[in-house]
Design a protein around this motif. Structure first.
Motif, PDB file in Angstrom:
ATOM      1  N   ALA A   1       0.827  -1.204   0.000  1.00 12.71           N
ATOM      2  CA  ALA A   1       0.000   0.000   0.000  1.00 12.71           C
ATOM      3  C   ALA A   1       0.861   1.254   0.000  1.00 12.71           C
ATOM      4  O   ALA A   1       0.573   2.230  -0.714  1.00 12.71           O
ATOM      5  CB  ALA A   1      -0.925  -0.009   1.226  1.00 12.71           C
ATOM      6  N   ALA A   2       1.943   1.251   0.784  1.00  6.72           N
ATOM      7  CA  ALA A   2       2.840   2.413   0.821  1.00  6.72           C
ATOM      8  C   ALA A   2       3.517   2.625  -0.526  1.00  6.72           C
ATOM      9  O   ALA A   2       3.679   3.772  -0.987  1.00  6.72           O
ATOM     10  CB  ALA A   2       3.888   2.220   1.918  1.00  6.72           C
ATOM     11  N   ALA A   3       3.913   1.531  -1.177  1.00  3.21           N
ATOM     12  CA  ALA A   3       4.559   1.653  -2.486  1.00  3.21           C
ATOM     13  C   ALA A   3       3.598   2.217  -3.523  1.00  3.21           C
ATOM     14  O   ALA A   3       3.979   3.067  -4.357  1.00  3.21           O
ATOM     15  CB  ALA A   3       5.080   0.279  -2.932  1.00  3.21           C
ATOM     16  N   VAL A   4       2.333   1.788  -3.492  1.00  2.00           N
ATOM     17  CA  VAL A   4       1.358   2.306  -4.457  1.00  2.00           C
ATOM     18  C   VAL A   4       1.072   3.780  -4.184  1.00  2.00           C
ATOM     19  O   VAL A   4       0.892   4.572  -5.115  1.00  2.00           O
ATOM     20  CB  VAL A   4       0.066   1.468  -4.410  1.00  2.00           C
ATOM     21  CG1 VAL A   4      -0.996   2.080  -5.314  1.00  2.00           C
ATOM     22  CG2 VAL A   4       0.342   0.038  -4.848  1.00  2.00           C
ATOM     23  N   ARG A   5       1.036   4.169  -2.911  1.00  2.00           N
ATOM     24  CA  ARG A   5       0.850   5.597  -2.590  1.00  2.00           C
ATOM     25  C   ARG A   5       1.981   6.439  -3.181  1.00  2.00           C
ATOM     26  O   ARG A   5       1.760   7.530  -3.714  1.00  2.00           O
ATOM     27  CB  ARG A   5       0.781   5.796  -1.076  1.00  2.00           C
ATOM     28  CG  ARG A   5      -0.564   5.424  -0.453  1.00  2.00           C
ATOM     29  CD  ARG A   5      -0.724   6.021   0.936  1.00  2.00           C
ATOM     30  NE  ARG A   5       0.343   5.579   1.842  1.00  2.00           N
ATOM     31  CZ  ARG A   5       0.298   4.479   2.580  1.00  2.00           C
ATOM     32  NH1 ARG A   5      -0.786   3.693   2.516  1.00  2.00           N
ATOM     33  NH2 ARG A   5       1.277   4.167   3.380  1.00  2.00           N
TER      34      ARG A   5
ATOM     35  N   ALA B   1       3.683   5.668  -5.809  1.00  2.23           N
ATOM     36  CA  ALA B   1       3.476   5.703  -7.261  1.00  2.23           C
ATOM     37  C   ALA B   1       2.411   6.722  -7.638  1.00  2.23           C
ATOM     38  O   ALA B   1       2.553   7.452  -8.641  1.00  2.23           O
ATOM     39  CB  ALA B   1       3.078   4.309  -7.751  1.00  2.23           C
ATOM     40  N   LEU B   2       1.331   6.799  -6.851  1.00  2.00           N
ATOM     41  CA  LEU B   2       0.283   7.779  -7.130  1.00  2.00           C
ATOM     42  C   LEU B   2       0.808   9.212  -6.983  1.00  2.00           C
ATOM     43  O   LEU B   2       0.458  10.109  -7.767  1.00  2.00           O
ATOM     44  CB  LEU B   2      -0.898   7.558  -6.179  1.00  2.00           C
ATOM     45  CG  LEU B   2      -1.760   6.319  -6.477  1.00  2.00           C
ATOM     46  CD1 LEU B   2      -2.719   6.035  -5.332  1.00  2.00           C
ATOM     47  CD2 LEU B   2      -2.534   6.521  -7.775  1.00  2.00           C
ATOM     48  N   GLU B   3       1.651   9.439  -5.975  1.00  2.00           N
ATOM     49  CA  GLU B   3       2.245  10.766  -5.811  1.00  2.00           C
ATOM     50  C   GLU B   3       3.138  11.113  -6.995  1.00  2.00           C
ATOM     51  O   GLU B   3       3.165  12.273  -7.452  1.00  2.00           O
ATOM     52  CB  GLU B   3       3.049  10.807  -4.503  1.00  2.00           C
ATOM     53  CG  GLU B   3       2.174  10.732  -3.253  1.00  2.00           C
ATOM     54  CD  GLU B   3       2.993  10.587  -1.991  1.00  2.00           C
ATOM     55  OE1 GLU B   3       4.243  10.571  -2.087  1.00  2.00           O
ATOM     56  OE2 GLU B   3       2.385  10.471  -0.903  1.00  2.00           O
TER      57      GLU B   3
ATOM     58  N   GLU C   1       2.872  14.304  -9.653  1.00  2.00           N
ATOM     59  CA  GLU C   1       3.983  15.180 -10.027  1.00  2.00           C
ATOM     60  C   GLU C   1       4.129  15.262 -11.542  1.00  2.00           C
ATOM     61  O   GLU C   1       4.345  16.348 -12.107  1.00  2.00           O
ATOM     62  CB  GLU C   1       5.279  14.668  -9.396  1.00  2.00           C
ATOM     63  CG  GLU C   1       5.301  14.746  -7.871  1.00  2.00           C
ATOM     64  CD  GLU C   1       6.531  14.061  -7.288  1.00  2.00           C
ATOM     65  OE1 GLU C   1       7.367  13.551  -8.078  1.00  2.00           O
ATOM     66  OE2 GLU C   1       6.649  14.005  -6.052  1.00  2.00           O
ATOM     67  N   LEU C   2       4.015  14.114 -12.221  1.00  2.00           N
ATOM     68  CA  LEU C   2       4.127  14.106 -13.682  1.00  2.00           C
ATOM     69  C   LEU C   2       2.998  14.893 -14.324  1.00  2.00           C
ATOM     70  O   LEU C   2       3.207  15.640 -15.292  1.00  2.00           O
ATOM     71  CB  LEU C   2       4.122  12.661 -14.189  1.00  2.00           C
ATOM     72  CG  LEU C   2       5.328  11.797 -13.834  1.00  2.00           C
ATOM     73  CD1 LEU C   2       5.100  10.365 -14.277  1.00  2.00           C
ATOM     74  CD2 LEU C   2       6.591  12.358 -14.493  1.00  2.00           C
ATOM     75  N   SER C   3       1.792  14.742 -13.788  1.00  2.20           N
ATOM     76  CA  SER C   3       0.636  15.446 -14.342  1.00  2.20           C
ATOM     77  C   SER C   3       0.765  16.957 -14.153  1.00  2.20           C
ATOM     78  O   SER C   3       0.425  17.742 -15.046  1.00  2.20           O
ATOM     79  CB  SER C   3      -0.645  14.946 -13.678  1.00  2.20           C
ATOM     80  OG  SER C   3      -1.774  15.637 -14.148  1.00  2.20           O
TER      81      SER C   3
ATOM     82  N   ARG D   1      -3.684   5.844 -13.100  1.00  4.55           N
ATOM     83  CA  ARG D   1      -4.139   6.227 -11.759  1.00  4.55           C
ATOM     84  C   ARG D   1      -5.294   5.326 -11.300  1.00  4.55           C
ATOM     85  O   ARG D   1      -5.333   4.895 -10.145  1.00  4.55           O
ATOM     86  CB  ARG D   1      -4.554   7.694 -11.745  1.00  4.55           C
ATOM     87  CG  ARG D   1      -4.981   8.183 -10.356  1.00  4.55           C
ATOM     88  CD  ARG D   1      -5.438   9.647 -10.415  1.00  4.55           C
ATOM     89  NE  ARG D   1      -4.358  10.515 -10.822  1.00  4.55           N
ATOM     90  CZ  ARG D   1      -3.405  10.942  -9.997  1.00  4.55           C
ATOM     91  NH1 ARG D   1      -3.413  10.561  -8.726  1.00  4.55           N
ATOM     92  NH2 ARG D   1      -2.461  11.740 -10.440  1.00  4.55           N
ATOM     93  N   ARG D   2      -6.238   5.054 -12.205  1.00  7.91           N
ATOM     94  CA  ARG D   2      -7.376   4.208 -11.829  1.00  7.91           C
ATOM     95  C   ARG D   2      -6.904   2.811 -11.403  1.00  7.91           C
ATOM     96  O   ARG D   2      -7.374   2.257 -10.407  1.00  7.91           O
ATOM     97  CB  ARG D   2      -8.350   4.100 -12.995  1.00  7.91           C
ATOM     98  CG  ARG D   2      -9.146   5.372 -13.256  1.00  7.91           C
ATOM     99  CD  ARG D   2      -9.981   5.226 -14.503  1.00  7.91           C
ATOM    100  NE  ARG D   2     -10.685   6.458 -14.840  1.00  7.91           N
ATOM    101  CZ  ARG D   2     -11.162   6.736 -16.040  1.00  7.91           C
ATOM    102  NH1 ARG D   2     -11.012   5.862 -17.023  1.00  7.91           N
ATOM    103  NH2 ARG D   2     -11.788   7.887 -16.253  1.00  7.91           N
ATOM    104  N   ALA D   3      -5.965   2.255 -12.183  1.00  9.43           N
ATOM    105  CA  ALA D   3      -5.457   0.924 -11.853  1.00  9.43           C
ATOM    106  C   ALA D   3      -4.716   0.936 -10.518  1.00  9.43           C
ATOM    107  O   ALA D   3      -4.869   0.021  -9.684  1.00  9.43           O
ATOM    108  CB  ALA D   3      -4.529   0.433 -12.964  1.00  9.43           C
ATOM    109  N   ALA D   4      -3.911   1.994 -10.281  1.00  8.98           N
ATOM    110  CA  ALA D   4      -3.166   2.084  -9.033  1.00  8.98           C
ATOM    111  C   ALA D   4      -4.103   2.271  -7.844  1.00  8.98           C
ATOM    112  O   ALA D   4      -3.883   1.699  -6.764  1.00  8.98           O
ATOM    113  CB  ALA D   4      -2.154   3.224  -9.103  1.00  8.98           C
ATOM    114  N   GLU D   5      -5.134   3.093  -8.018  1.00  9.33           N
ATOM    115  CA  GLU D   5      -6.089   3.296  -6.926  1.00  9.33           C
ATOM    116  C   GLU D   5      -6.832   2.007  -6.582  1.00  9.33           C
ATOM    117  O   GLU D   5      -7.122   1.738  -5.406  1.00  9.33           O
ATOM    118  CB  GLU D   5      -7.073   4.402  -7.307  1.00  9.33           C
ATOM    119  CG  GLU D   5      -6.450   5.795  -7.306  1.00  9.33           C
ATOM    120  CD  GLU D   5      -7.392   6.850  -7.847  1.00  9.33           C
ATOM    121  OE1 GLU D   5      -8.422   6.459  -8.473  1.00  9.33           O
ATOM    122  OE2 GLU D   5      -7.106   8.059  -7.669  1.00  9.33           O
TER     123      GLU D   5
END
Length: 533
Positions: A423-427, A429-431, A435-437, A451-455
């Motif tokens: 869960a921490a690793a996916v968080r 990745a979402l951050e 940043e990229l967006s 983002r949808r897949a990661a969420e």
């Protein structure tokens, strides 16, 4: 030459068959292989003798290096006092007590010679214990202690053996000289391993080809051991230090392709070497027994009983005494006031005391005794009996003991930690996606589906964390929908693979392209959990 090749191929068949039987029956593969080796040893035909130099220079370095790569440097550092106590203090105590005992019951065995064989039988080989303990649910903390002890105790034992043999040959013994030599050899091994790890890391930073990286990985333990031994330091300790550091730095030193290949290669090396070693141990019994003709039955029984008895009793006594020493002496087993580790419970102490199986390092060390050593054949028999009793006796009873003890902190705790980390690793990745967006809004069409897949993954992991956190016992919950989804995904991959084969067989897809696409499916399938039995 033909007989040798046939013997090697026959050994390979035995290794595969024993492991297949072990998976189906639950019996330890190490025990089955030793029994198979004993049975073969009494058959007519060619036998492979145990050459201690081959074992020390060819077998031990890669096995230790592979184990070090998979060990946790952080966990060993947190349990350093305990591990050092087991790998140095316990080995030294066992060697001295066995030496004194043999000297007392067999007058022809000098004290120095007795200590030498005591050093040979002192270090446990954790291969069998760990393979059994992991399947039986041994806690991560105990696995760390057994791993750490097994990685470091060989260096202590071999150094004590060298000092004792030198004293036996010269007829004189100096405690100060022995301690100084031990510290010098150990410090030299640590330095050699650290320097080698730093040099190899620099070389690896320049390598981009996974095959070359794997060649370097395979050569590392042999090169490190050879250099350290040529400098008259501990080759064993050098290999362990190099393996621990390189394994710890692997995420930043190797590419993902190189890491996948390296793990697969070393798993194969471990499987083959460990298998052949256990068969080789069994094959030595006829030769060891033939050397007993010059001794009376009473002498053989007395020497064997003292050696085996001391080996089996010293370990639990050491653990029990260490657990009750004052905390200020830093010897409370498993307890580290600075590291926050609580003392081990009585059940954990019992499991750890039964994880003392001996292996090939004991026989290799015993066979290095000079031919002129008094009662050498008797000492070889004592060492061999210790290996048989611990490998077969403790090997067969270790798994039932661990299950019966119902040790805490095993499957549920590890599963909870893994899902928290996911869960921490996916968080993270979402951050990074955010940043990229923010940096380039034009990437939004690409980022949105990611983002949808990661969420969705993050929700799955956090739901699992919530469920595991509410469990009070040590039984992992079974999720029927999750296993059904895994089964469906495997069926999808099988259908994809069948379609690719149909394209290849029809001539619409070349074999080279087929292998590329097949590798993609293999990687995806390899990360799925193993099917339920």
């Amino acid at each position: 030459m033909v007989e040798t090749i046939a013997l090697v191929l026959g050994g390979l068949v035995v290794v595969m068959a024993a492991n297949a039987v072990a998976q189906r029956s639950g019996l330890p593969a190490s025990v089955l292989l030793v029994v198979a080796g004993i049975a073969y040893g009494f058959l007519p035909g060619m036998n492979l003798p145990l050459d201690p130099h081959v074992v020390l220079y060819v077998v031990i370095p890669p096995l230790l290096y592979a184990a070090a790569l998979e060990s946790s440097l952080t966990a060993l550092r947190n349990n350093a006092r305990t591990v050092i106590g087991l790998s140095v203090g316990l080995v030294l105590a066992t060697a001295l007590i066995v030496g004194a005992g043999l000297n007392a019951v067999v007058a022809t065995i000098p004290l120095a010679v007795g200590i030498a064989i005591g050093a040979a039988v002192a270090p446990p080989d954790p291969v069998a214990a760990l393979s059994i303990g992991r399947r039986a649910g041994l806690s991560p903390r105990l696995i760390t202690l057994v791993e750490g002890e097994g990685l470091l105790n060989d260096a202590t034992a071999l150094t004590i053996l060298q000092v004792a043999v030198a004293a036996a040959v010269s007829g004189s013994f100096s405690v100060g000289h022995a301690v100084g030599q031990f510290l010098l050899v150990a410090a030299g091994g640590l330095a050699c391993g650290a320097i080698a790890a730093l040099l190899i890391a620099r070389v690896r930073a320049l390598i981009t080809d996974p095959l070359i990286d794997n060649v370097l990985s395979l050569a590392t333990p042999f090169a490190v051991y050879l250099v350290a031994e040529e400098l008259h330091t501990s080759g064993v300790l050098a290999v362990v230090v190099a393996g621990l550091w390189l394994g710890h730095r692997s995420p930043s030193l190797q590419s993902s392709r190189a890491r996948l290949q390296t793990r697969a290669v070393w798993h194969l090396v471990e499987f083959l070497l460990e298998g052949y070693v256990f068969v080789l141990i069994g094959q030595q019994l006829p030769a060891v027994i033939r050397g007993l003709s010059a001794y009376s039955t009473g002498t053989i029984v007395s020497a064997a009983a003292v050696t085996v008895g001391i080996v089996l009793l010293v370990r639990p006594l050491w653990l029990l005494v260490s657990a009750h020493l004052p905390a200020r002496m830093h010897a409370r087993l498993g307890g580290d006031p600075q590291g926050g580790n609580p003392p081990l419970s009585g059940r954990e102490l019992l499991a750890l005391s039964w994880a003392g199986t001996r292996g090939v390092i004991t026989l290799a060390a015993a066979f290095t005794l000079p031919a002129t050593t008094p009662a050498r054949d008797l000492l070889l028999f004592c060492a061999y009996l210790v290996v048989l009793v611990t490998l077969i006796g403790q090997g067969l009873t270790f798994a039932p003991l661990v299950r019966r003890l119902n040790l805490p902190g095993t499957q549920v705790t590890r599963a909870l930690t893994r899902n928290q980390a996911r869960a921490a690793a996916v968080r993270a990745a979402l951050e990074r996606l955010t940043e990229l967006s923010d940096a380039d809004p034009e990437l939004q069409p690409v980022i949105t589906p990611l983002r949808r897949a990661a969420e969705a993954r993050h929700k799955r992991y956090t739901d699992r964390v919530t469920l595991l956190s509410s469990i009070e016992d040590e039984t992992l919950p079974v999720n029927g929908h999750y296993h059904a989804a895994l089964h469906a995904r495997r069926e999808m991959i099988a259908a994809e693979r069948e379609e690719l084969l149909a394209w290849r067989d029809a001539g619409r897809l070349s074999d080279a392209d087929m292998r590329i696409l097949e590798r993609e499916l293999d990687h995806e399938e390899s990360i799925l959990p193993a099917p339920q039995a």
